[in-house]
Design a protein around this motif. Sequence first.
Motif, PDB file in Angstrom:
ATOM      1  N   THR A   1      23.768  36.276  39.665  1.00 20.26           N
ATOM      2  CA  THR A   1      24.929  35.522  40.140  1.00 20.26           C
ATOM      3  C   THR A   1      25.498  34.651  39.022  1.00 20.26           C
ATOM      4  OG1 THR A   1      23.493  33.752  41.010  1.00 20.26           O
ATOM      5  CG2 THR A   1      24.157  35.494  42.543  1.00 20.26           C
ATOM      6  N   SER A   2      24.618  34.136  38.165  1.00 20.33           N
ATOM      7  CA  SER A   2      25.088  33.353  37.018  1.00 20.33           C
ATOM      8  C   SER A   2      25.952  34.213  36.103  1.00 20.33           C
ATOM      9  CB  SER A   2      23.899  32.803  36.223  1.00 20.33           C
ATOM     10  OG  SER A   2      23.066  32.008  37.021  1.00 20.33           O
ATOM     11  N   LEU A   3      25.480  35.414  35.809  1.00 17.81           N
ATOM     12  CA  LEU A   3      26.210  36.307  34.909  1.00 17.81           C
ATOM     13  C   LEU A   3      27.516  36.795  35.534  1.00 17.81           C
ATOM     14  CD1 LEU A   3      23.183  38.380  33.556  1.00 17.81           C
ATOM     15  CD2 LEU A   3      24.483  36.639  32.316  1.00 17.81           C
ATOM     16  N   LEU A   4      27.510  37.008  36.842  1.00 13.50           N
ATOM     17  CA  LEU A   4      28.727  37.459  37.524  1.00 13.50           C
ATOM     18  C   LEU A   4      29.821  36.404  37.477  1.00 13.50           C
ATOM     19  CD1 LEU A   4      27.123  39.164  40.648  1.00 13.50           C
ATOM     20  CD2 LEU A   4      28.567  40.327  38.960  1.00 13.50           C
TER      21      LEU A   4
ATOM     22  N   TYR B   1      31.027  39.526  45.298  1.00 15.92           N
ATOM     23  CA  TYR B   1      30.567  38.180  44.942  1.00 15.92           C
ATOM     24  C   TYR B   1      31.416  37.632  43.801  1.00 15.92           C
ATOM     25  CZ  TYR B   1      27.376  34.347  43.808  1.00 15.92           C
ATOM     26  OH  TYR B   1      26.839  33.102  43.574  1.00 15.92           O
ATOM     27  N   ARG B   2      31.650  38.452  42.788  1.00 13.94           N
ATOM     28  CA  ARG B   2      32.470  38.024  41.650  1.00 13.94           C
ATOM     29  C   ARG B   2      33.905  37.744  42.086  1.00 13.94           C
ATOM     30  NH1 ARG B   2      31.895  41.533  36.446  1.00 13.94           N
ATOM     31  NH2 ARG B   2      30.701  39.761  35.614  1.00 13.94           N
ATOM     32  N   LYS B   3      34.468  38.604  42.921  1.00  9.86           N
ATOM     33  CA  LYS B   3      35.847  38.413  43.382  1.00  9.86           C
ATOM     34  C   LYS B   3      35.992  37.108  44.148  1.00  9.86           C
ATOM     35  CE  LYS B   3      37.307  43.269  43.767  1.00  9.86           C
ATOM     36  NZ  LYS B   3      37.661  44.353  44.721  1.00  9.86           N
ATOM     37  N   ARG B   4      35.045  36.837  45.046  1.00  9.56           N
ATOM     38  CA  ARG B   4      35.113  35.611  45.846  1.00  9.56           C
ATOM     39  C   ARG B   4      35.031  34.375  44.960  1.00  9.56           C
ATOM     40  NH1 ARG B   4      31.451  36.746  51.315  1.00  9.56           N
ATOM     41  NH2 ARG B   4      32.566  38.626  51.981  1.00  9.56           N
ATOM     42  N   HIS B   5      34.170  34.436  43.948  1.00 12.51           N
ATOM     43  CA  HIS B   5      34.056  33.294  43.044  1.00 12.51           C
ATOM     44  C   HIS B   5      35.349  33.100  42.256  1.00 12.51           C
ATOM     45  CE1 HIS B   5      32.233  30.428  40.256  1.00 12.51           C
ATOM     46  NE2 HIS B   5      32.874  31.081  39.306  1.00 12.51           N
ATOM     47  N   ASN B   6      35.933  34.187  41.774  1.00 13.58           N
ATOM     48  CA  ASN B   6      37.152  34.091  40.968  1.00 13.58           C
ATOM     49  C   ASN B   6      38.352  33.623  41.777  1.00 13.58           C
ATOM     50  OD1 ASN B   6      35.751  34.969  38.728  1.00 13.58           O
ATOM     51  ND2 ASN B   6      36.362  37.112  38.958  1.00 13.58           N
TER      52      ASN B   6
END
Length: 296
Positions: A249-252, A289-294
């Motif tokens: 998750t950190s890397l994403l 997960y990456r999309k939601r964070h971005n």
Amino acid sequence: MRGARNAMTHFPIFQDSLRLNTFKKGELPLFITHYPVRSSYPNHHHEFVEISLVTEGQGTEIVNGAEHRLKPGSICLLLPYHLHALKLDEGKPLHKFCCMFDMNVLFQSDFAEVGRWLVKLSDDTAPFYDLPAGPFEALRSVLFALEAEYGSESPGKAGFMRIKLLEAIYLYFRNHPGFAAFDPPAASRPGEWDIVKYVNTHFLDESISLEEVAARFGVSVFAVRGAFKRLLGKNFLEYLHLLRVRRATSLLTATDMSVAEIAYDVGFSSLRSFTRVFKEATGVSATDYRKRHNER
């Protein structure tokens, strides 16, 4: 085998101020300095645990994609899986303590609760917070004493530094807003925390397994399973996956590495296994997960 990496991919910087092989036998693997930070620095990570305390100035620290405004009294405890960066306010330097040390120092049988607290730090328990005035002064005093001893040649130097480091760590956890969530440590048996420590420092190794760990420590697989269940409330594989998913998750959130690159980087032997484990742990795919964070 690790996946091939695109030359254009942005990877976090590996940056250590010290390495284990730079220390002589009997020396404490620890580095501490109090210094002015005059420029921002990019996303990076360490092999070592790092505790930092801001003494002057302001800025922003980003840990695993989460931002925290810095001011005097801001403290952060970073574990090897944490990716972090720092942004200074324009034209304003920031002064802070930076103390880096080998995680092994904190996995001693006499201080088992510290090891448990360390492994309880997770995405739900922020590694940074702001100390009230009293604890800030107390911790600053401890770190000044630790820095002075680090630069000395006094008798008993290693023991004194270990005491001051533990004092700093205890102050960090006792004043942590989420400290109530850190359960009292379960009674451990000889060697069990060594096993937990080993997994915490080798979880990125693709070859690590229940059988390999048991063989390395000369115990049965049942003993390893029992240690993790008793000390951490999880079985071996659950805990191994937890560490790897945290790292993923950190890397994403902090890099543009592809999902496949991340899967191999965090120790999975196949993208398929990573995809299944990640979704089971987070409820969403790595891409989502990456999309939601971005989108935040």
